[in-house]
Enzyme design. Structure first.
Site, PDB file in Angstrom:
ATOM      1  N   LYS A 111      -6.150  12.234  50.785  1.00  0.00           N
ATOM      2  CA  LYS A 111      -7.104  13.331  50.965  1.00  0.00           C
ATOM      3  C   LYS A 111      -8.141  13.012  52.051  1.00  0.00           C
ATOM      4  CE  LYS A 111      -6.384  15.635  46.598  1.00  0.00           C
ATOM      5  NZ  LYS A 111      -5.420  14.705  45.929  1.00  0.00           N
TER       6      LYS A 111
HETATM    7  C1  LIG Z   1      -4.265  15.105  45.476  1.00  0.00           C
HETATM    8  C2  LIG Z   1      -3.198  14.079  45.278  1.00  0.00           C
HETATM    9  C3  LIG Z   1      -1.830  14.438  45.165  1.00  0.00           C
HETATM   10  C4  LIG Z   1      -1.366  15.886  45.178  1.00  0.00           C
HETATM   11  O1  LIG Z   1      -1.510  16.484  46.433  1.00  0.00           O
HETATM   12  P1  LIG Z   1      -1.470  18.074  46.622  1.00  0.00           P
HETATM   13  O2  LIG Z   1      -1.866  18.351  48.024  1.00  0.00           O
HETATM   14  O3  LIG Z   1      -2.452  18.620  45.613  1.00  0.00           O
HETATM   15  O4  LIG Z   1      -0.067  18.519  46.323  1.00  0.00           O
HETATM   16  C5  LIG Z   1      -0.902  13.421  45.045  1.00  0.00           C
HETATM   17  N1  LIG Z   1      -1.278  12.118  44.994  1.00  0.00           N
HETATM   18  C6  LIG Z   1      -2.571  11.740  45.085  1.00  0.00           C
HETATM   19  C7  LIG Z   1      -2.895  10.294  45.020  1.00  0.00           C
HETATM   20  C8  LIG Z   1      -3.574  12.694  45.244  1.00  0.00           C
HETATM   21  O5  LIG Z   1      -4.865  12.310  45.337  1.00  0.00           O
END
Ligand SMILES: *Cc1c(COP(=O)(O)O)cnc(C)c1O
Length: 454
Positions: A111
């Protein structure tokens, strides 16, 4: 480039305005008016560094900033903020098996790619408008800490992040509460993530308050996050050896809100020649069920070993639906309405070939961590582990690794008897957490923001 709403009932906006509004006034999400084919330089690796590649990509979409302004925004986001010189390095585990490591940013999860850029775009917006903003969000872990690290110490913005007390991992809590930045307000509340989310929704629905304090969101629907995430798919391709490129590469993506995988699929529509995109879910498998049967049936959310994927409403799915329905915003609107009403829905003409899908139980996650470690001497975090379920090894696979295993030491220890560590997490343990506990009522949060706003 202009951005249109997926519900087609709001005017199209330029990049800066679409970024600032988040959700469109008609309730839809912004998508680019066209998806331009990307130049060869993005695919053959000649756009050498990550920031250069990011610029080559983003300049097609952000036509509001000058080239120099955009370059500077990108440099501040990706230069010196990630701990690997490749930013998103591609590791080879076997001839046709690769892992794209997306955990080298400040909070050790993918993220950071979206939220580092979003932080700098907010700063740019504040400098232009001269108006302070107050960011409000609820988090079950990774989003809140990535947003905090994208905005910590920036002028003219204060950040209020609600989280369910005692229900996020201790390391995730430390990432939010040990920043030492005085514009960051982590707010533990009694209750669940959903309770926190409801309060946030209520406050965003209070339009007078929203205008009074310049309330802004950091949720996964912001178009800048999706665009920022498309870049590393091209970066992965640029690093892929020719032989592996020739063997039908599939990207396998741990998925919750559908943001990450949507970014890859959009990259495909702009010329990235991947064969498939594969959705890996945990036990909260609404997307697995959707892409294997065509029916969209939200269920209850169950806690799992991969908590950032504990989601049953995939907000970015609306963007995919828009393209699937041939950009018919009216139809998107009707379907989203029915989903909102809690209807079990059969999506019309659903082409489930667009994506493959798997789902992993908690037992699967533990044994997949073990198996990847035994086979490749490589430790994956519990989210990434889901991507290894039922992997079809007859072609090239590129697994997106969404978090560093050191963020989930207990799960890794249960699987392989080791506690992975990371220097940035060790450093956090030496700082004292700062939190601002509030009553779990929207009115209490409203007053707290009024008293501590930027
Ligand atoms: C947010 C997150 C996901 C999921 O990603 P999306 O974009 O919501 O599909 C998967 N793994 C981790 C470690 C995350 O922080």
């Amino acid at each position: 480039m202009k951005f249109q709403s997926t519900r087609s009932a709001s005017p199209a906006l330029g990049f800066r305005d679409a970024f600032a509004s988040g959700l469109a006034p008609d309730g839809g999400l912004y998508v680019p008016e066209s998806l331009p084919p990307m130049p060869d330089s993005l695919l053959n690796g000649s756009a050498d560094s990550y920031p250069n590649l990011a610029f080559e990509f983003l300049r097609h979409f952000d036509t509001d900033h000058t080239a120099d302004e955009l370059k500077s925004l990108i440099d501040r986001s990706y230069q010196g903020t990630f701990d690997d010189s490749a930013t998103a390095p591609l590791r080879q585990l076997a001839d046709d098996l690769f892992v794209l490591e997306l955990f080298h940013g400040p909070t050790l999860a993918f993220k950071d790619f979206g939220l580092q850029l979003v932080g700098n775009l907010f700063e740019d917006q504040i400098q232009r408008s001269g108006q302070a903003i107050n960011v409000l969000g609820a988090t079950s872990g990774d989003t809140g800490s990535a947003a905090i690290h994208g905005l910590a110490g920036k002028k003219g913005v204060n950040v209020f992040i609600l989280y369910p007390k005692g229900r996020i991992s201790p390391l995730q809590e430390r990432q939010m509460t040990c920043t030492a930045a005085d514009n960051i307000f982590p707010i533990p509340i009694e209750g669940s993530f959903d309770d926190a989310q409801l309060m946030v929704k209520e406050l965003f629905g209070d339009l007078e308050f929203k205008a009074e304090v310049g309330l802004s969101a950091i949720n996964s629907i912001n178009l800048a996050r999706v665009l920022a995430q498309a870049i590393y798919y091209f970066h992965a391709w640029a690093q892929l050896p020719a032989a592996a490129r020739a063997n039908d590469p599939t990207f396998v993506v741990p998925t919750g809100n559908f943001g990450n995988i949507l970014a890859g699929w959009l990259a495909g529509k702009m010329g990235l020649p991947a064969k498939h995109y594969s959705i890996a879910t945990n036990r909260n498998d609404i997307l697995y069920r959707l892409f294997t049967s065509g029916s969209y049936q939200p269920g209850d959310v169950n806690a799992s070993l991969a908590p950032s994927m504990d989601i049953q409403v995939a907000s970015n799915f609306e963007r995919f639906l828009f393209y699937h329905l041939k950009e018919n915003g009216q139809q998107v609107s009707e379907i989203m309405q029915r989903i909102g009403d809690g209807e079990d829905l059969q999506i019309p003409d659903f082409d489930s070939d667009a994506f493959k899908a798997t789902h992993s139980s908690d037992e699967d996650i533990t044994s997949l961590i073990q198996q990847v470690y035994q086979d490749h001497n490589y430790i994956v975090d519990p989210h990434t582990a889901c991507a290894f379920k039922d992997l079809d090894r007859s072609h090239t696979n590129i697994v997106l690794s969404t978090a560093h295993p050191a963020k989930f030491p207990d799960t890794i220890h249960d699987a392989i008897g080791q506690h992975p560590t990371h220097p940035s997490l060790e450093k956090l343990k030496q700082r004292s957490p700062v939190t601002y506990p509030q009553a779990a009522k929207a009115s209490a949060i409203r007053e707290f923001i009024r008293a501590n706003r930027a």
